[in-house]
Write a protein that holds these residues in place. Structure first.
Motif, PDB file in Angstrom:
ATOM      1  N   ALA B 521       0.841  -1.188   0.000  1.00  0.00           N
ATOM      2  CA  ALA B 521       0.000   0.000   0.000  1.00  0.00           C
ATOM      3  C   ALA B 521       0.882   1.246   0.000  1.00  0.00           C
ATOM      4  CB  ALA B 521      -0.911  -0.007   1.217  1.00  0.00           C
ATOM      5  N   TRP B 522       1.923   1.204   0.795  1.00  0.00           N
ATOM      6  CA  TRP B 522       2.781   2.376   0.913  1.00  0.00           C
ATOM      7  C   TRP B 522       3.494   2.678  -0.402  1.00  0.00           C
ATOM      8  CZ3 TRP B 522       3.087   6.730   2.869  1.00  0.00           C
ATOM      9  CH2 TRP B 522       4.287   7.456   2.947  1.00  0.00           C
ATOM     10  N   GLN B 523       3.965   1.629  -1.076  1.00  0.00           N
ATOM     11  CA  GLN B 523       4.599   1.821  -2.382  1.00  0.00           C
ATOM     12  C   GLN B 523       3.633   2.514  -3.334  1.00  0.00           C
ATOM     13  OE1 GLN B 523       5.650  -2.059  -3.695  1.00  0.00           O
ATOM     14  NE2 GLN B 523       7.540  -2.112  -2.507  1.00  0.00           N
ATOM     15  N   TYR B 524       2.398   2.079  -3.278  1.00  0.00           N
ATOM     16  CA  TYR B 524       1.381   2.623  -4.164  1.00  0.00           C
ATOM     17  C   TYR B 524       1.100   4.079  -3.819  1.00  0.00           C
ATOM     18  CZ  TYR B 524      -3.074   3.007  -6.572  1.00  0.00           C
ATOM     19  OH  TYR B 524      -4.084   3.406  -7.385  1.00  0.00           O
ATOM     20  N   ILE B 525       0.982   4.374  -2.521  1.00  0.00           N
ATOM     21  CA  ILE B 525       0.692   5.744  -2.095  1.00  0.00           C
ATOM     22  C   ILE B 525       1.822   6.681  -2.530  1.00  0.00           C
ATOM     23  CG2 ILE B 525       0.413   7.239  -0.072  1.00  0.00           C
ATOM     24  CD1 ILE B 525      -0.934   4.816   1.302  1.00  0.00           C
ATOM     25  N   THR B 530       3.604  11.215  -6.545  1.00  0.00           N
ATOM     26  CA  THR B 530       4.628  11.741  -7.445  1.00  0.00           C
ATOM     27  C   THR B 530       4.191  11.659  -8.894  1.00  0.00           C
ATOM     28  OG1 THR B 530       5.679   9.581  -7.334  1.00  0.00           O
ATOM     29  CG2 THR B 530       6.536  11.279  -5.882  1.00  0.00           C
ATOM     30  N   ILE B 531       4.493  10.547  -9.526  1.00  0.00           N
ATOM     31  CA  ILE B 531       4.281  10.460 -10.969  1.00  0.00           C
ATOM     32  C   ILE B 531       2.804  10.537 -11.324  1.00  0.00           C
ATOM     33  CG2 ILE B 531       4.339   7.931 -10.922  1.00  0.00           C
ATOM     34  CD1 ILE B 531       5.888   8.420 -13.700  1.00  0.00           C
ATOM     35  N   LEU B 533       0.443  12.087  -9.687  1.00  0.00           N
ATOM     36  CA  LEU B 533       0.011  13.477  -9.549  1.00  0.00           C
ATOM     37  C   LEU B 533       0.361  14.256 -10.812  1.00  0.00           C
ATOM     38  CD1 LEU B 533      -1.012  15.835  -7.806  1.00  0.00           C
ATOM     39  CD2 LEU B 533       1.310  16.115  -6.971  1.00  0.00           C
ATOM     40  N   ALA B 534       1.574  14.072 -11.294  1.00  0.00           N
ATOM     41  CA  ALA B 534       2.024  14.799 -12.476  1.00  0.00           C
ATOM     42  C   ALA B 534       1.161  14.458 -13.691  1.00  0.00           C
ATOM     43  CB  ALA B 534       3.482  14.471 -12.760  1.00  0.00           C
ATOM     44  N   ILE B 535       0.890  13.161 -13.879  1.00  0.00           N
ATOM     45  CA  ILE B 535       0.100  12.767 -15.055  1.00  0.00           C
ATOM     46  C   ILE B 535      -1.337  13.268 -14.925  1.00  0.00           C
ATOM     47  CG2 ILE B 535      -0.658  10.823 -16.472  1.00  0.00           C
ATOM     48  CD1 ILE B 535       1.845   9.361 -15.709  1.00  0.00           C
ATOM     49  N   SER B 536      -1.877  13.270 -13.688  1.00  0.00           N
ATOM     50  CA  SER B 536      -3.237  13.786 -13.476  1.00  0.00           C
ATOM     51  C   SER B 536      -3.339  15.221 -13.945  1.00  0.00           C
ATOM     52  CB  SER B 536      -3.608  13.762 -11.998  1.00  0.00           C
ATOM     53  OG  SER B 536      -3.714  12.470 -11.542  1.00  0.00           O
ATOM     54  N   ILE B 537      -2.335  16.026 -13.575  1.00  0.00           N
ATOM     55  CA  ILE B 537      -2.375  17.433 -13.959  1.00  0.00           C
ATOM     56  C   ILE B 537      -2.272  17.565 -15.476  1.00  0.00           C
ATOM     57  CG2 ILE B 537      -1.145  19.630 -13.781  1.00  0.00           C
ATOM     58  CD1 ILE B 537      -0.453  18.860 -10.919  1.00  0.00           C
TER      59      ILE B 537
END
Lengths: 80, 725
Positions: B521-525, B530-531, B533-537
């Motif tokens: 879960a932590w790896q996923y969070i 990071t990446i 978030l960037a792609i979402s924007i």
């Protein structure tokens, strides 16, 4: 002297002693890593629902291998 | 003064190595990857009597060959990092086989402490192990442990630290005789290696000679680069190989294995005593297996377990998923209140909060899924599933262990490819793992289902459920066939040997399962922050910019204000139609804005190609948006059809709208269903895939799935048109 046969041909609950392992390369290595070396006693515990792979009992643990992997292993059945 | 001490934990899979690691380090551990490979590197930190200990959990292996990434990583770590001491965790129940790895450490000469794990089971089965004698015979500390209960862990650390200090980093390679056929060659080779100083800074000379005889690829490749010595060594090897073949009809590596096991047997014979019927532990396991792998009962129970796990994950997972979603909805609402209307608000609310919120919504799902997977793995049932499924999956170049990731990804409709991709970690065969990774996105995940239901309801009235059923069957067939094709083209190669241990059934420890789950879960969070978030924007920007020209927005606003004035002046009963008029205007504005955006332009630009499959720009925009998350397809279709953003759960209005549209018909619907079923995985899946393989393969999956989806859609649409017009 007992009868020799290929591990694939063994029936469920049959016991035998490994005589030779002819597999080479990665498969050979994996088979030996698991302790399938000459003079080891094995017993066929069962086969998967589609007859392949086969489950083997060694002295103190259980492992499974495919039929085409079992082809490389010759066993000797205890004298009848 | 604080000192650092490096300790490595090594051992066979299923020997309790990770359990011991967790017991020693608790939650103070970090997970990364070894450089360049996808093998996990776990490091934990312990303070012991003022000494700082750095504990590395090496991957579980049966041997130290160069065949698998795990084994290479383990041995490279030992020779390059030279930890002060290695703790070999062995399953004392099967001491002989476990010592096969231990002996190879001893031949390397690295300071070794033996942990005889699962001693409780050994005693219960009536076996006895003379630990002191074993320690004397092997000339190393031996500690009895029960990792599950933490028994012996303090003594283990004490012994390891003391031994590390006593040895002071010196390596003492063990010399085993390999018989009259190999010993002379080994001596010659070792002398040659010593004389030429070939790699002797890293490995003991005899170990190198042994690896040469075993046909070790890594060492042989290294030897080729040095010329002269390498050639001489190869000559000796060839001569020895020929001799073994001629006189014994075998290979040096087989002889080496025999002698190693012989050496082990000569030791264990002296220390292991079996009193009575010692088969107790496995006997119970055998009885369970007689039911769980029974010819008829076995597969039925397996289906039940898979279905049950699936049900639990997605019904229970729904609850916390709802909480996360409401939290982000609330956060979005709060941000909307705080920020003035405009681009910044749109970016924060729709781009960042919407995007990351949507991704974090999966966290509960991933956690529950991994609770299930770790439980199945640690209990030993996963190995049985692989055992039962292998015959079928092997036909398609997959492995018995591939079944789990497929089911999780949506093999039963409604799954999710992200935990599916992460679940491929249980596959230890690299080629089979890659084929599984590349084909599991074909499964009908939970986000694709609303699209199918929407089209099913609109064009196959009353038969939406059958449509979904056939889609699921189609997905499975495609995944298996494509996997077969991949395994015969880009991932060609022999099947990785199956030879696999069927560990006795054990009840997993809560701690182990929880740590494992939290890690995932932590790896996923972290990725979400990071990446992702960037792609979402980026995707938000593509669907927002360029904005409509001023005069157009002004015109729409004027119209809206005019209606608003009328609305304010009329009485209650007459307000409804005017309210509807406002909604209609707003929706039309949203449609115009989307059409004008990059995504809209891409959609329009692609129309000349996609019309071959029957897709117009509206569908194209929705499909582009679907790359962000498949849920977006339905909501974007709503926007482009001027219905406002449509909730994926409630598509009745949209389905009616499509039904009435003269542009739409059954054939178009089928073409779109096929495309959505197969095209590019959503980018969260792609990111997860890159972690499990490489970016190259992740991008390959985007490209080939889209091409395949488009070709099939075009084929169906064109053939259909010829037949029905």
């Amino acid at each position: 002297m007992g009868r020799q046969m290929c591990l694939r041909q063994m029936g469920v609950n049959q016991k035998g002693i490994i005589k030779s392992v002819k597999a080479e390369g990665e498969l050979g290595r994996r088979i030996r890593d698991m302790g399938l070396v000459p003079n080891t006693e094995v017993m066929v515990l069962g086969r998967a629902p589609l007859k392949d792979p086969v489950a083997l009992r060694l002295r103190d643990f259980t492992l499974s291998l495919r039929n085409n992997e079992a082809d490389f292993i010759m066993v000797e059945l205890p004298g009848e | 003064m604080t000192q650092m001490l490096n300790i490595a934990l090594a051992g066979n899979p299923n020997a309790g190595k990770t359990t011991m690691f967790n017991a020693l380090t608790g939650a103070r551990q970090s997970v990364g990857n070894y450089p360049g490979v996808t093998v996990e590197k776990r490091v934990g930190f312990v303070t012991h009597n003022g000494l700082k200990l750095n504990v590395v959990d090496l991957p579980g292996t049966y041997s130290l060959t160069a065949y698998s990434q795990e084994e290479l990583v383990a041995r490279d770590y030992l020779v390059k990092e030279r930890p002060q001491v290695v703790i070999d965790i062995v399953d004392a129940n099967s001491l002989d086989r476990n010592l096969y790895l231990g002996v190879q450490f001893m031949e390397l000469g690295i300071p070794l402490v033996l942990a005889l794990n699962m001693m409780d089971e050994v005693r219960k089965s009536g076996k006895g192990i003379d630990t002191r004698k074993l320690s004397r015979l092997l000339d190393m500390p031996v500690v009895e442990t029960v990792a599950r209960a933490g028994v012996g862990k303090t003594r283990l650390l004490e012994e390891a630290v003391a031994y590390a200090e006593a040895r002071g980093g010196s390596w003492k390679p063990l010399t085993i005789s390999y018989g009259p056929d190999l010993d002379p060659a080994l001596l010659d080779m070792a002398a040659l290696i010593e004389q030429e100083k070939f790699l002797t800074d890293l490995y003991p000379a005899r170990w190198l000679a042994l690896k040469f005889l075993e046909g070790d690829i890594q060492i042989r490749n290294l030897a080729e680069t040095v010329g002269g010595v390498g050639r001489k060594l190869s000559e000796i090897v060839q001569k020895t190989e020929k001799h073994c073949r001629a006189t014994l009809d075998t290979t040096p590596e087989a002889i080496i294995a025999d002698y190693r096991y012989g050496f082990i047997a000569s030791v264990t014979k002296q220390v292991v005593t079996t009193e009575t019927d010692q088969q107790d532990r496995i006997a119970v396991s055998d009885k369970i297996d007689r039911v769980l792998t029974h010819r008829i009962l076995g597969p039925s129970l397996m289906l039940g377990v898979l279905y049950g796990m699936f049900l639990v994950t997605f019904t229970i997972g729904d609850i916390p998923m709802g909480w996360v979603e409401s939290f982000f909805a609330w956060l979005g609402g709060a941000a909307a209140e705080l920020l003035p209307e405009g681009l910044l608000r749109s970016m924060v609310v729709d781009g960042i909060i919407g995007g990351v919120g949507g991704v974090l919504g999966f966290v509960p799902l991933i956690m529950i899924m991994f609770l299930g997977i770790s439980f199945l793995e640690d209990s030993g049932y996963m190995a049985r599933m692989a055992y039962m499924m292998d015959r079928v999956l092997r036909i398609f170049g997959l492995h018995g262990c591939s079944v789990m990731p497929f089911i999780v990804s949506g093999g039963i409709p409604g799954g999710c490819a992200v935990p599916g991709v992460m679940g491929t970690r249980t596959l230890r065969s690299p080629k089979e793992k890659l084929a599984t990774l590349l084909t599991l996105p074909f499964m009908p995940c939970g986000a694709k289902v609303p699209v199918f239901l929407l089209l099913g309801a609109a064009f196959f009235e009353g038969a939406a459920a059958q449509v979904l059923f056939w889609i699921t069957i189609g997905s499975w067939i495609t995944a298996l066939l494509v996997s077969w094709v991949l395994r015969n083209t880009v991932i060609r190669g022999e099947a990785t040997p199956f030879v696999m241990e069927l560990p006795p059934y054990r009840l997993p420890t809560l701690k182990g399962v929880c740590i494992h789950t939290w890690e995932r879960a932590w790896q996923y969070i972290k990725k979400a922050g990071t990446i992702i978030l960037a792609i979402s924007i980026l995707i938000w920007a593509a669907m927002t910019f360029p904005t409509l020209p001023q005069e157009k927005t002004d015109a729409i606003r004027e119209q809206r204000e005019a209606v608003q004035i009328r609305l304010n002046s009329v009485e209650e009963p007459d307000q409804a139609p005017l309210q509807a008029e406002i909604t209609r205007l707003e929706n039309r504005a949203a449609e115009a804005a989307l059409k004008n955006s990059f995504a809209g332009r891409i959609g329009a630009g692609l129309e000349s190609i996609t019309r071959w499959a029957g897709f117009d720009w509206r569908v194209n925009v929705a499909l582009v948006g679907g790359f962000a998350a498949k849920e977006v397809i339905v909501s974007t279709l709503g926007t482009v059809y001027s219905l406002g953003a449509v909730d994926a759960e409630d598509t009745e209005g949209l389905s009616k709208r499509l039904q009435k549209d003269p542009h739409w018909n059954r054939l178009r619907a089928v073409s779109l269903i096929i495309f959505v079923m197969l095209y590019a995985p959503c980018f969260v899946t792609v990111v997860a895939m890159s972690r499990e393989s490489t970016w190259k393969w992740a991008l390959f999956s985007v490209a080939y799935t889209t091409i395949l989806a488009f070709s099939l859609s075009v084929a169906v649409y064109q053939v259909g048109q010829m037949l029905w017009s």
